[in-house]
Every structure is written in C-alpha cells, then in structure tokens.
Design a protein around this motif. Structure first.
Motif, PDB file in Angstrom:
ATOM      1  N   ARG A  12     -29.775  -4.033  19.777  1.00  0.00           N
ATOM      2  CA  ARG A  12     -29.638  -5.165  18.853  1.00  0.00           C
ATOM      3  C   ARG A  12     -28.506  -4.856  17.890  1.00  0.00           C
ATOM      4  O   ARG A  12     -28.440  -3.777  17.317  1.00  0.00           O
ATOM      5  CB  ARG A  12     -30.932  -5.425  18.088  1.00  0.00           C
ATOM      6  CG  ARG A  12     -30.885  -6.735  17.297  1.00  0.00           C
ATOM      7  CD  ARG A  12     -32.277  -7.084  16.770  1.00  0.00           C
ATOM      8  NE  ARG A  12     -32.313  -8.366  16.129  1.00  0.00           N
ATOM      9  CZ  ARG A  12     -32.613  -9.507  16.720  1.00  0.00           C
ATOM     10  NH1 ARG A  12     -32.896  -9.527  18.015  1.00  0.00           N
ATOM     11  NH2 ARG A  12     -32.643 -10.649  16.050  1.00  0.00           N
ATOM     12  N   HIS A  13     -27.633  -5.819  17.724  1.00  0.00           N
ATOM     13  CA  HIS A  13     -26.449  -5.656  16.899  1.00  0.00           C
ATOM     14  C   HIS A  13     -26.496  -6.721  15.813  1.00  0.00           C
ATOM     15  O   HIS A  13     -26.438  -7.917  16.110  1.00  0.00           O
ATOM     16  CB  HIS A  13     -25.189  -5.750  17.760  1.00  0.00           C
ATOM     17  CG  HIS A  13     -25.261  -4.828  18.945  1.00  0.00           C
ATOM     18  ND1 HIS A  13     -24.886  -3.509  18.870  1.00  0.00           N
ATOM     19  CD2 HIS A  13     -25.713  -5.023  20.208  1.00  0.00           C
ATOM     20  CE1 HIS A  13     -25.086  -2.935  20.050  1.00  0.00           C
ATOM     21  NE2 HIS A  13     -25.593  -3.834  20.873  1.00  0.00           N
ATOM     22  N   GLY A  14     -26.643  -6.278  14.561  1.00  0.00           N
ATOM     23  CA  GLY A  14     -26.878  -7.175  13.444  1.00  0.00           C
ATOM     24  C   GLY A  14     -25.700  -8.046  13.085  1.00  0.00           C
ATOM     25  O   GLY A  14     -24.545  -7.666  13.217  1.00  0.00           O
ATOM     26  N   GLY A  15     -26.030  -9.212  12.635  1.00  0.00           N
ATOM     27  CA  GLY A  15     -25.095 -10.214  12.146  1.00  0.00           C
ATOM     28  C   GLY A  15     -25.927 -11.240  11.403  1.00  0.00           C
ATOM     29  O   GLY A  15     -26.962 -10.898  10.819  1.00  0.00           O
ATOM     30  N   ASP A  16     -25.513 -12.471  11.449  1.00  0.00           N
ATOM     31  CA  ASP A  16     -26.252 -13.558  10.821  1.00  0.00           C
ATOM     32  C   ASP A  16     -27.625 -13.674  11.485  1.00  0.00           C
ATOM     33  O   ASP A  16     -27.710 -13.933  12.685  1.00  0.00           O
ATOM     34  CB  ASP A  16     -25.465 -14.865  10.980  1.00  0.00           C
ATOM     35  CG  ASP A  16     -26.133 -16.059  10.331  1.00  0.00           C
ATOM     36  OD1 ASP A  16     -27.310 -15.967   9.920  1.00  0.00           O
ATOM     37  OD2 ASP A  16     -25.464 -17.106  10.239  1.00  0.00           O
ATOM     38  N   PRO A  17     -28.716 -13.485  10.736  1.00  0.00           N
ATOM     39  CA  PRO A  17     -30.041 -13.546  11.359  1.00  0.00           C
ATOM     40  C   PRO A  17     -30.421 -14.951  11.817  1.00  0.00           C
ATOM     41  O   PRO A  17     -31.371 -15.112  12.585  1.00  0.00           O
ATOM     42  CB  PRO A  17     -30.987 -13.051  10.256  1.00  0.00           C
ATOM     43  CG  PRO A  17     -30.241 -13.269   8.989  1.00  0.00           C
ATOM     44  CD  PRO A  17     -28.782 -13.151   9.313  1.00  0.00           C
ATOM     45  N   ASP A  18     -29.676 -15.965  11.385  1.00  0.00           N
ATOM     46  CA  ASP A  18     -29.993 -17.330  11.793  1.00  0.00           C
ATOM     47  C   ASP A  18     -29.199 -17.770  13.031  1.00  0.00           C
ATOM     48  O   ASP A  18     -29.354 -18.883  13.507  1.00  0.00           O
ATOM     49  CB  ASP A  18     -29.736 -18.314  10.639  1.00  0.00           C
ATOM     50  CG  ASP A  18     -30.543 -19.582  10.805  1.00  0.00           C
ATOM     51  OD1 ASP A  18     -31.735 -19.490  11.173  1.00  0.00           O
ATOM     52  OD2 ASP A  18     -29.976 -20.672  10.594  1.00  0.00           O
ATOM     53  N   ARG A  19     -28.347 -16.872  13.533  1.00  0.00           N
ATOM     54  CA  ARG A  19     -27.591 -17.136  14.773  1.00  0.00           C
ATOM     55  C   ARG A  19     -27.733 -15.909  15.658  1.00  0.00           C
ATOM     56  O   ARG A  19     -27.165 -14.863  15.365  1.00  0.00           O
ATOM     57  CB  ARG A  19     -26.114 -17.412  14.476  1.00  0.00           C
ATOM     58  CG  ARG A  19     -25.871 -18.703  13.715  1.00  0.00           C
ATOM     59  CD  ARG A  19     -24.386 -18.961  13.490  1.00  0.00           C
ATOM     60  NE  ARG A  19     -23.779 -17.871  12.742  1.00  0.00           N
ATOM     61  CZ  ARG A  19     -22.537 -17.424  12.954  1.00  0.00           C
ATOM     62  NH1 ARG A  19     -21.769 -17.946  13.865  1.00  0.00           N
ATOM     63  NH2 ARG A  19     -22.061 -16.432  12.226  1.00  0.00           N
ATOM     64  N   VAL A  20     -28.498 -16.056  16.734  1.00  0.00           N
ATOM     65  CA  VAL A  20     -28.764 -14.928  17.628  1.00  0.00           C
ATOM     66  C   VAL A  20     -28.328 -15.280  19.043  1.00  0.00           C
ATOM     67  O   VAL A  20     -28.708 -16.326  19.579  1.00  0.00           O
ATOM     68  CB  VAL A  20     -30.259 -14.538  17.619  1.00  0.00           C
ATOM     69  CG1 VAL A  20     -30.540 -13.435  18.641  1.00  0.00           C
ATOM     70  CG2 VAL A  20     -30.688 -14.098  16.230  1.00  0.00           C
ATOM     71  N   ALA A  21     -27.533 -14.392  19.625  1.00  0.00           N
ATOM     72  CA  ALA A  21     -27.137 -14.516  21.027  1.00  0.00           C
ATOM     73  C   ALA A  21     -27.930 -13.492  21.831  1.00  0.00           C
ATOM     74  O   ALA A  21     -28.080 -12.346  21.412  1.00  0.00           O
ATOM     75  CB  ALA A  21     -25.647 -14.267  21.186  1.00  0.00           C
ATOM     76  N   ILE A  22     -28.425 -13.929  22.970  1.00  0.00           N
ATOM     77  CA  ILE A  22     -29.205 -13.069  23.857  1.00  0.00           C
ATOM     78  C   ILE A  22     -28.397 -12.846  25.126  1.00  0.00           C
ATOM     79  O   ILE A  22     -28.016 -13.806  25.805  1.00  0.00           O
ATOM     80  CB  ILE A  22     -30.567 -13.707  24.180  1.00  0.00           C
ATOM     81  CG1 ILE A  22     -31.381 -13.877  22.895  1.00  0.00           C
ATOM     82  CG2 ILE A  22     -31.314 -12.882  25.215  1.00  0.00           C
ATOM     83  CD1 ILE A  22     -32.620 -14.729  23.055  1.00  0.00           C
ATOM     84  N   LEU A  23     -28.113 -11.570  25.425  1.00  0.00           N
ATOM     85  CA  LEU A  23     -27.355 -11.214  26.623  1.00  0.00           C
ATOM     86  C   LEU A  23     -28.306 -10.918  27.769  1.00  0.00           C
ATOM     87  O   LEU A  23     -29.144 -10.011  27.671  1.00  0.00           O
ATOM     88  CB  LEU A  23     -26.474  -9.989  26.384  1.00  0.00           C
ATOM     89  CG  LEU A  23     -25.443 -10.049  25.260  1.00  0.00           C
ATOM     90  CD1 LEU A  23     -24.569  -8.795  25.285  1.00  0.00           C
ATOM     91  CD2 LEU A  23     -24.586 -11.289  25.341  1.00  0.00           C
ATOM     92  N   LEU A  24     -28.178 -11.681  28.852  1.00  0.00           N
ATOM     93  CA  LEU A  24     -29.005 -11.507  30.046  1.00  0.00           C
ATOM     94  C   LEU A  24     -28.138 -10.902  31.146  1.00  0.00           C
ATOM     95  O   LEU A  24     -27.166 -11.522  31.580  1.00  0.00           O
ATOM     96  CB  LEU A  24     -29.551 -12.858  30.502  1.00  0.00           C
ATOM     97  CG  LEU A  24     -30.379 -13.623  29.465  1.00  0.00           C
ATOM     98  CD1 LEU A  24     -30.658 -15.036  29.958  1.00  0.00           C
ATOM     99  CD2 LEU A  24     -31.662 -12.874  29.156  1.00  0.00           C
ATOM    100  N   PRO A  25     -28.467  -9.701  31.607  1.00  0.00           N
ATOM    101  CA  PRO A  25     -27.609  -9.010  32.576  1.00  0.00           C
ATOM    102  C   PRO A  25     -27.727  -9.575  33.983  1.00  0.00           C
ATOM    103  O   PRO A  25     -28.518 -10.482  34.257  1.00  0.00           O
ATOM    104  CB  PRO A  25     -28.129  -7.573  32.516  1.00  0.00           C
ATOM    105  CG  PRO A  25     -29.558  -7.719  32.138  1.00  0.00           C
ATOM    106  CD  PRO A  25     -29.632  -8.919  31.235  1.00  0.00           C
TER     107      PRO A  25
END
Length: 193
Positions: A12-25
């Motif tokens: 998990r790489h922090g940034g804006d907690p209200d915008r989350v991108a999920i990487l699916l391999p």
C-alpha cells in the motif's frame, strides 16, 4: 486480502485517502513488473493512494471459474476501501474484473485486456465510467477492431505482444513502456478535470 508487504516491500502506497487505485495483476504479471509499477508511479504522482493486490490464481479452472475468482478478488479489494473514488488498474487476468467496474461505475485502466472474452467486452460496452484500454497489435488476446468500437480511449501499439514488448527489441520495448506511461499519466490527470 492483500498482504501488507511482499518481500519486505509495502503493498500500500499512501496518498489521498479519498482516492484509491487498486492494482490487479495478471496470472504471472505481478505488481512489481514494469506496466503495473509505472501505473503505481503515475497514480502516486497524481496523489492517489495505491493498493497492490498480490495473488496466486487457481490453475486448471474453466474461464467462467477464473472470471468469478477474479471478480471476487476485486470485489473484496474494493469493499475494503472507504474512499470516495476508487479506480481499478488491471493487467490481463486482472481485466476479468471489468464486469465489477461496469456494475459499480468505477473508472479503470485495463492493460492488455482480454478482448477475446465476451464478459470483458460486454462489460466494457456497458461501462460509462472513464476507461483507458492499452494493448498490442501482436497480442492474440487483443482485438484492435473491438477496442476501436467500444468508445473508450485506447492505445494500440503496433508489434507489441501481450507483455507490451516488441519481441527481440528491448530498446523498442522501453519506448513502448514510455508510451504506455504517458497514456496512463494523461488519463489519470483527466480524472481530476
């Protein structure tokens, strides 16, 4: 659920907690491989929190079973988030989550989407959320005609295979990675507009 670290590196790489991108391999294309690594870097540059999903897909399943498994993995990852905006980024096998993105109205970046799988194509047709498609003309699982007809922005790279590489030409492959990264950067920048 995704482990907190893989080989001692955070997933998990922090940034804006209200915008989350999920990487699916992909099936064997982990989040540390170049396309997903640079997707994470682009998203971080634009202030997003990024959650990498690391998985070991079941083998020997039918396509329907694989699709159901991927959608369930993606659903669990999405439901674990409380962010106001969630974006999916999937590579190959991960693009089997396109029905979930369409159902929930999630924006997405699909890297080498499986455009030979009807559930993926049907979901992309239904999706109204911003969606970027990236594929190579030398990839048997990419269909340029289908991509052009879906109404989403796309990047089709001549001679690129399913790994978005030019067979036998590492320098040209690095240029492809640059082009894909630029396309992702422009797409993510446009999500704030």
């Amino acid at each position: 659920m995704a482990p907190e670290t893989v080989l001692g590196v955070p997933t998990r790489h922090g940034g804006d907690p209200d915008r989350v991108a999920i990487l699916l391999p992909g099936a064997s294309y982990v989040p540390a491989r170049p396309l997903l690594h640079f997707a994470r870097v682009v998203l971080a540059h634009h202030g997003w929190t990024v959650q990498e999903v690391w998985w070991e897909p079941p083998t020997g399943d039918t396509m329907a079973e694989r699709e159901a498994w991927v959608v369930e993995q993606a659903r669990e990852a999405v439901e674990a988030e409380s962010a106001g905006q969630v974006l999916l980024v999937g590579k190959s096998l991960g693009t089997l989550a396109a029905p979930l993105a369409a159902e929930r109205g999630l924006p997405a970046i699909w890297l080498t989407p499986l455009l030979t799988v009807e559930s993926v194509v049907g979901a992309l047709r239904r999706s109204k959320a911003p969606t970027l498609l990236v594929g190579g003309a030398a990839d048997k699982l990419w269909d340029g005609e289908v991509a052009r007809g879906l109404g989403h922005p796309y990047l089709e790279v001549p001679d690129a295979n399913h790994g978005m590489e030019i067979f036998g030409d590492p320098v040209a492959s690095a240029r492809v990675l640059k082009d894909v990264t630029e396309a992702m950067d422009g797409f993510v920048a446009g999500l704030r507009a």
